[in-house]
Scaffold this active site. Structure first.
Site, PDB file in Angstrom:
ATOM      1  N   ASN A   1       0.876  -1.175   0.000  1.00 13.77           N
ATOM      2  CA  ASN A   1       0.000   0.000   0.000  1.00 13.77           C
ATOM      3  C   ASN A   1       0.912   1.224   0.000  1.00 13.77           C
ATOM      4  O   ASN A   1       2.019   1.168   0.528  1.00 13.77           O
ATOM      5  CB  ASN A   1      -0.901  -0.008   1.247  1.00 13.77           C
ATOM      6  CG  ASN A   1      -2.036   1.003   1.127  1.00 13.77           C
ATOM      7  OD1 ASN A   1      -2.900   0.869   0.269  1.00 13.77           O
ATOM      8  ND2 ASN A   1      -2.010   2.031   1.945  1.00 13.77           N
TER       9      ASN A   1
ATOM     10  N   GLY B   1     -19.509  -6.644  -6.022  1.00 17.93           N
ATOM     11  CA  GLY B   1     -19.919  -7.358  -4.819  1.00 17.93           C
ATOM     12  C   GLY B   1     -19.651  -6.560  -3.573  1.00 17.93           C
ATOM     13  O   GLY B   1     -19.994  -6.990  -2.472  1.00 17.93           O
TER      14      GLY B   1
ATOM     15  N   HIS C   1     -23.071  -3.417 -16.035  1.00 14.30           N
ATOM     16  CA  HIS C   1     -23.595  -4.080 -14.832  1.00 14.30           C
ATOM     17  C   HIS C   1     -24.046  -3.023 -13.817  1.00 14.30           C
ATOM     18  O   HIS C   1     -25.142  -3.093 -13.267  1.00 14.30           O
ATOM     19  CB  HIS C   1     -22.521  -4.998 -14.234  1.00 14.30           C
ATOM     20  CG  HIS C   1     -22.754  -5.368 -12.797  1.00 14.30           C
ATOM     21  ND1 HIS C   1     -22.553  -4.484 -11.762  1.00 14.30           N
ATOM     22  CD2 HIS C   1     -23.182  -6.516 -12.226  1.00 14.30           C
ATOM     23  CE1 HIS C   1     -22.859  -5.078 -10.614  1.00 14.30           C
ATOM     24  NE2 HIS C   1     -23.239  -6.314 -10.866  1.00 14.30           N
ATOM     25  N   ASN C   2     -23.196  -2.037 -13.574  1.00 14.09           N
ATOM     26  CA  ASN C   2     -23.548  -1.001 -12.606  1.00 14.09           C
ATOM     27  C   ASN C   2     -24.738  -0.174 -13.093  1.00 14.09           C
ATOM     28  O   ASN C   2     -25.586   0.228 -12.299  1.00 14.09           O
ATOM     29  CB  ASN C   2     -22.358  -0.076 -12.334  1.00 14.09           C
ATOM     30  CG  ASN C   2     -21.342  -0.700 -11.402  1.00 14.09           C
ATOM     31  OD1 ASN C   2     -21.219  -1.924 -11.354  1.00 14.09           O
ATOM     32  ND2 ASN C   2     -20.615   0.110 -10.676  1.00 14.09           N
TER      33      ASN C   2
HETATM   34  P1  NDP Z   1     -10.573   3.774  -2.455  1.00  9.19           P
HETATM   35  O1  NDP Z   1     -11.195   3.967  -3.764  1.00  9.19           O
HETATM   36  O2  NDP Z   1     -11.052   4.596  -1.304  1.00  9.19           O
HETATM   37  O3  NDP Z   1      -8.990   3.977  -2.606  1.00  9.19           O
HETATM   38  C1  NDP Z   1      -8.117   3.994  -1.485  1.00  9.19           C
HETATM   39  C2  NDP Z   1      -6.819   3.299  -1.813  1.00  9.19           C
HETATM   40  O4  NDP Z   1      -6.174   3.938  -2.937  1.00  9.19           O
HETATM   41  C3  NDP Z   1      -5.852   3.354  -0.663  1.00  9.19           C
HETATM   42  O5  NDP Z   1      -5.167   2.131  -0.596  1.00  9.19           O
HETATM   43  C4  NDP Z   1      -4.929   4.490  -1.064  1.00  9.19           C
HETATM   44  O6  NDP Z   1      -3.640   4.434  -0.480  1.00  9.19           O
HETATM   45  C5  NDP Z   1      -4.851   4.268  -2.552  1.00  9.19           C
HETATM   46  N1  NDP Z   1      -4.393   5.442  -3.295  1.00  9.19           N
HETATM   47  C6  NDP Z   1      -5.091   6.585  -3.510  1.00  9.19           C
HETATM   48  N2  NDP Z   1      -4.363   7.438  -4.249  1.00  9.19           N
HETATM   49  C7  NDP Z   1      -3.183   6.824  -4.520  1.00  9.19           C
HETATM   50  C8  NDP Z   1      -2.020   7.180  -5.251  1.00  9.19           C
HETATM   51  N3  NDP Z   1      -1.939   8.357  -5.880  1.00  9.19           N
HETATM   52  N4  NDP Z   1      -1.012   6.296  -5.302  1.00  9.19           N
HETATM   53  C9  NDP Z   1      -1.101   5.109  -4.688  1.00  9.19           C
HETATM   54  N5  NDP Z   1      -2.167   4.711  -3.989  1.00  9.19           N
HETATM   55  C10 NDP Z   1      -3.203   5.548  -3.908  1.00  9.19           C
HETATM   56  O7  NDP Z   1     -10.634   2.227  -2.007  1.00  9.19           O
HETATM   57  P2  NDP Z   1     -11.761   1.113  -2.167  1.00  9.19           P
HETATM   58  O8  NDP Z   1     -11.216  -0.086  -1.499  1.00  9.19           O
HETATM   59  O9  NDP Z   1     -13.108   1.603  -1.794  1.00  9.19           O
HETATM   60  O10 NDP Z   1     -11.834   0.849  -3.734  1.00  9.19           O
HETATM   61  C11 NDP Z   1     -10.698   0.427  -4.490  1.00  9.19           C
HETATM   62  C12 NDP Z   1     -11.092   0.340  -5.948  1.00  9.19           C
HETATM   63  O11 NDP Z   1     -12.112  -0.628  -6.099  1.00  9.19           O
HETATM   64  C13 NDP Z   1     -11.656   1.648  -6.507  1.00  9.19           C
HETATM   65  O12 NDP Z   1     -11.228   1.800  -7.838  1.00  9.19           O
HETATM   66  C14 NDP Z   1     -13.143   1.436  -6.468  1.00  9.19           C
HETATM   67  O13 NDP Z   1     -13.815   2.214  -7.425  1.00  9.19           O
HETATM   68  C15 NDP Z   1     -13.225  -0.053  -6.760  1.00  9.19           C
HETATM   69  N6  NDP Z   1     -14.425  -0.722  -6.270  1.00  9.19           N
HETATM   70  C16 NDP Z   1     -14.966  -0.410  -5.062  1.00  9.19           C
HETATM   71  C17 NDP Z   1     -16.089  -1.057  -4.603  1.00  9.19           C
HETATM   72  C18 NDP Z   1     -16.646  -0.726  -3.272  1.00  9.19           C
HETATM   73  O14 NDP Z   1     -17.710  -1.289  -2.930  1.00  9.19           O
HETATM   74  N7  NDP Z   1     -16.008   0.122  -2.477  1.00  9.19           N
HETATM   75  C19 NDP Z   1     -16.761  -2.100  -5.399  1.00  9.19           C
HETATM   76  C20 NDP Z   1     -16.074  -2.407  -6.613  1.00  9.19           C
HETATM   77  C21 NDP Z   1     -14.975  -1.727  -7.016  1.00  9.19           C
HETATM   78  P3  NDP Z   1      -3.348   5.159   0.938  1.00  9.19           P
HETATM   79  O15 NDP Z   1      -3.778   4.191   1.993  1.00  9.19           O
HETATM   80  O16 NDP Z   1      -1.878   5.366   0.936  1.00  9.19           O
HETATM   81  O17 NDP Z   1      -4.122   6.440   0.965  1.00  9.19           O
END
Ligand code: NDP
Length: 475
Positions: A32, A129, A185-186
């Site tokens: 991370n 999911g 899907h979304n």
């Molecule tokens: P987020 O979308 O909130 O993203 C947070 C993560 O991204 C953290 O690990 C953060 O690291 C990292 N991050 C942000 N900016 C950067 C950067 N510039 N460089 C490196 N790392 C970065 O997390 P989610 O878990 O909610 O979602 C992850 C992905 O999955 C997204 O694309 C989302 O759209 C997709 N998704 C989400 C769903 C959901 O239900 N939430 C369902 C399906 C898909 P740090 O800890 O260092 O800040």
């Protein structure tokens, strides 16, 4: 190097998928941007399986068996580009980068081409999911090079949801296709939620039901044709009582819906492809309308006109709403599958709609009994012109049609908004019409712009000399 898979981006989605891999016996390298999330995951769930803690991208890449497989689960957009770039610099030809975020499919097309030029395999994988699915089995829609699926597929299939022993994961097609189908899907999810919302609204405002009574109806519906995750959670939300007020929670939640963008993307793409996804579009617009708080506050008290009588036969109208919901849902899915077919043709993806119905049966938000019927419809006729024309759905609509019309009429008479029910019905009526007013549109276009028209009785294009003697010439 001993990890079979690496996950970078350990927020809710990434950490749950990493745990899912570990629980399935894979050694998972963790990374991370900031080490805090990695350590939190190890502290709380280190016991789930075999994890490799890494701090830098170099360490992370070095921890992986070749060909390396890295799943990116970071915020969609610029963050994803930044992470891809860092990884690509550290990886070697033949390695696989998987983007499991909600990327826009055109970004995935661009990224795949850029990685291919560097000898890397780039897989845009739609994952559905939510949090719970990520941990216990999501639906996974991986696109990208077919060869990479040989090495990656078994891992993804093992952590995906399973329905009747079939994993909810299959290779979708080239480059951006996985993210494209996840997007649609979304979009379907938006339509599904809007239709359920309209049904709820009718119970409340046409039949005067309280939240608990409506919850009971949805619970009952969940044992029939409408059985689905969304109907199930609808009952749960409606049954929830607010601890602070003792009211149903739904009655204390502000009625302004938000959105993160995938519904809007679906509609934009449909506009470009020329596919009328009216159910999805109405759902996106209904959320936008609900969020127009200033206008709504100012519009309270606008004239309603003379309102009709509320239905008196509660059981009969309840069943009518169920039929309207089911028929409108068929339309929304038919439109979504039309968009998938159009995207497939536009980008030469060779998508298989039956496969999508199969993998959407479990894990994802739109999972539903209904998808079995869609799967069967495409198995029986892979080149089905519209889902509505499959015998099963055709009959279902024939059964529902009178109720569907009645619900739209009653809603209109009572001044209850049903944009998705009504537009789905209009779409259906448009599709089955003998003649559409498009003939007049063509006449008007020819009048003001000499855009020409076709005749029903002759080949070719024609133009009427509107500002001359109004004779017709062949264009
Ligand atoms: P987020 O979308 O909130 O993203 C947070 C993560 O991204 C953290 O690990 C953060 O690291 C990292 N991050 C942000 N900016 C950067 C950067 N510039 N460089 C490196 N790392 C970065 O997390 P989610 O878990 O909610 O979602 C992850 C992905 O999955 C997204 O694309 C989302 O759209 C997709 N998704 C989400 C769903 C959901 O239900 N939430 C369902 C399906 C898909 P740090 O800890 O260092 O800040």
């Amino acid at each position: 190097a001993r990890a079979q898979i690496g996950v970078t981006g350990l927020a809710v989605m990434g950490s749950n998928i990493a745990r899912n891999f570990a629980r399935h016996g894979y050694t998972v390298a963790l990374h991370n941007r900031s080490i805090g999330k990695t350590d939190a995951l190890l502290a709380e769930h280190g016991g789930d399986g075999d994890f490799v803690r890494t701090e830098t991208v170099e360490e992370f890449v070095a921890a992986l068996e070749k060909p390396r497989r890295v799943l990116i689960m970071v915020k969609a957009g610029d963050a994803t580009d930044a992470v891809i770039e860092e990884l690509a610099a550290a990886m070697e030809p033949g390695d696989i980068i998987i983007d499991g975020g909600n990327a826009l499919y055109t970004d995935t097309i661009r990224r795949e081409a850029a990685m291919k030029a560097r000898g890397l395999n780039f897989v845009g994988a739609g994952i559905s999911g939510g949090e719970e699915g990520a941990l216990n089995g999501p639906a996974i829609m991986p696109g990208g090079p077919k060869e990479s699926y040989e090495s990656l597929g078994p891992l993804l299939e093992s952590i995906a949801a399973q329905v009747d022993g079939v994993p909810c994961c299959t290779h979708i097609g080239p480059d951006g296709s996985g993210h494209f189908v996840k997007m649609v899907h979304n979009g379907i999810e938006y339509a599904d939620m809007q239709l359920i919302g309209e049904a709820y609204n009718l119970f409340r405002d046409a039949l005067g039901f309280d939240a608990k009574q409506i919850a009971d109806v949805f619970t009952q519906w969940n044992s029939g044709d409408l059985e689905s995750y969304l109907v199930e959670i609808t009952a749960e939300v409606l049954n929830q009582v607010d601890a602070k007020t003792g009211q149903p929670l739904v009655d204390v939640i502000v009625d302004a819906a938000e959105q993160k963008g995938t519904g809007r993307w679906t509609v934009k793409s449909a506009l470009d492809l020329g596919i009328p996804v009216t159910g999805i579009a109405e759902a996106v617009f209904a959320r936008a309308l609900s969020g127009s708080r200033t206008q709504r506050a100012a519009a309270k008290g606008l004239a309603s006109g003379v309102l009709g009588e509320k239905p008196t036969d509660v059981a009969e109208f309840t069943e009518a709403i169920r039929q309207a919901l089911y028929a409108s849902k068929i339309v929304a899915y038919a439109q979504g599958f039309d968009q998938i077919a159009a995207g497939s043709a536009e980008y030469n993806w060779d998508l298989h709609p039956g496969d999508l119905a199969t993998i959407w049966r479990g894990g994802c938000i739109i999972r539903a009994r209904f998808l079995n019927r869609i799967k069967e419809a495409y198995e029986a006729d892979p080149s089905l012109p519209s889902l509505i024309l499959a015998p099963y759905f055709r009959e279902a609509i024939e059964t529902a049609i009178d109720s569907w019309r009645r619900v739209v009429v009653v809603a209109t008479q009572l001044g209850i908004p049903v944009p998705a029910f009504a537009s789905s019905l209009s779409y259906y009526d448009g599709l089955r019409a003998e003649r559409l007013p498009a003939a007049l549109t063509q006449g008007q276009r020819d009048f003001f712009g000499a855009h020409t028209y076709e005749r029903i009785d002759a080949e070719g294009k024609y133009h009427t000399l509107w500002s001359g003697d109004r004779s017709e010439v062949q264009a």
